[in-house]
Every structure is written in structure tokens, then in C-alpha cells.
Motif scaffolding. Sequence first.
Motif, PDB file in Angstrom:
ATOM      1  N   UNK A  29      11.964   8.889  -1.479  1.00 26.76           N
ATOM      2  CA  UNK A  29      10.684   9.454  -1.046  1.00 26.76           C
ATOM      3  C   UNK A  29      10.028   8.569   0.009  1.00 26.76           C
ATOM      4  N   UNK A  30      10.086   7.266  -0.196  1.00 25.40           N
ATOM      5  CA  UNK A  30       9.501   6.314   0.755  1.00 25.40           C
ATOM      6  C   UNK A  30      10.170   6.434   2.121  1.00 25.40           C
ATOM      7  N   UNK A  31      11.503   6.430   2.128  1.00 27.07           N
ATOM      8  CA  UNK A  31      12.221   6.510   3.404  1.00 27.07           C
ATOM      9  C   UNK A  31      11.971   7.842   4.110  1.00 27.07           C
ATOM     10  N   UNK A  32      11.919   8.929   3.354  1.00 26.48           N
ATOM     11  CA  UNK A  32      11.632  10.234   3.964  1.00 26.48           C
ATOM     12  C   UNK A  32      10.252  10.238   4.606  1.00 26.48           C
ATOM     13  N   UNK A  33       9.259   9.684   3.907  1.00 29.01           N
ATOM     14  CA  UNK A  33       7.891   9.668   4.436  1.00 29.01           C
ATOM     15  C   UNK A  33       7.786   8.768   5.670  1.00 29.01           C
TER      16      UNK A  33
ATOM     17  N   UNK B 218       9.143  10.654   8.554  1.00 27.04           N
ATOM     18  CA  UNK B 218       8.193  11.686   8.982  1.00 27.04           C
ATOM     19  C   UNK B 218       7.094  11.076   9.852  1.00 27.04           C
ATOM     20  N   UNK B 219       6.579   9.932   9.430  1.00 29.65           N
ATOM     21  CA  UNK B 219       5.536   9.259  10.212  1.00 29.65           C
ATOM     22  C   UNK B 219       6.083   8.841  11.570  1.00 29.65           C
ATOM     23  N   UNK B 220       7.319   8.373  11.595  1.00 27.66           N
ATOM     24  CA  UNK B 220       7.934   7.977  12.865  1.00 27.66           C
ATOM     25  C   UNK B 220       8.065   9.179  13.797  1.00 27.66           C
TER      26      UNK B 220
ATOM     27  N   UNK C  99      -0.940   3.327   3.881  1.00 30.19           N
ATOM     28  CA  UNK C  99      -1.066   4.118   2.656  1.00 30.19           C
ATOM     29  C   UNK C  99       0.302   4.318   1.992  1.00 30.19           C
ATOM     30  N   UNK C 100       1.310   4.662   2.791  1.00 28.67           N
ATOM     31  CA  UNK C 100       2.660   4.886   2.253  1.00 28.67           C
ATOM     32  C   UNK C 100       3.233   3.581   1.687  1.00 28.67           C
TER      33      UNK C 100
END
Length: 117
Positions: free
Chosen positions: A48-52, A55-57, A85-86
Motif C-alpha cells: 500500500x505504501x509503495x502504491x501510494x 501515485x504521488x510521484x 502524511x503517507x
Amino acid sequence: MRSVTLAALALISPSALVAQVLDASLPAPARAQFLTMPSPKSIAADKSYHERIFQIRAQALQQKTADGGVLTPEHLASIQSDLDRVNDRYLEQLRRLDPTSASADGRAAGFFERCSR
């Protein structure tokens, strides 16, 4: 003095001498280390962390293109706030999943905190 040193060396067996040399060359571990298998919850948190983060990138790259190649200070601050936040949420998840985690006052703060209630 030299003859005493040579006599002492003659008394030491070659295997003991080699063992002492080998033992002296090994670094002492800084702390005890142990291996743990990742839990399904920690694997899910990592994913989940890597996906988020990706997405931010992608959002940052889109915004950079829209801004003409350089992010405006407002957009940069927004992206940095999202990243903070992430990262904070991910670190909190890891802390709660770590059975050896402790709070500032020394009480269990991870898995064992929830078990002791």
C-alpha cells in the motif's frame, strides 16, 4: 625479554595460535540480531505504501508538466504534505506491527500493547 617471548610462542600450539588470530579478526556484533518472517499485514502495508508513493510521484510529474517544467511553491508544498502524511502513516503501521516496539516511557507500543489490554 626476547627469549621469554619466543619461549612463550613455542609453548602455544599452532592450532591455538591460528584460532586466536582468527577469533581476533572477527568483528563483534553491535547488537543481537534475529530474523523474523514478514506478516501478511506488514506485506500489505508495504504494498500500500509503495502504491501510494508511486501515485504521488505520477501526480507530481503531471503537475510539473502543467506548471511548465518547474513546480510552483504551492504545488511543491502540497506534494510534500502528501508525502509526509503517507510516510507518517506507514511508520505508524510498522511501529504497531513490530512486536519489539516500545513507547517513550518504555511500555510496549506494538503488538504486545494490544494484547495486554
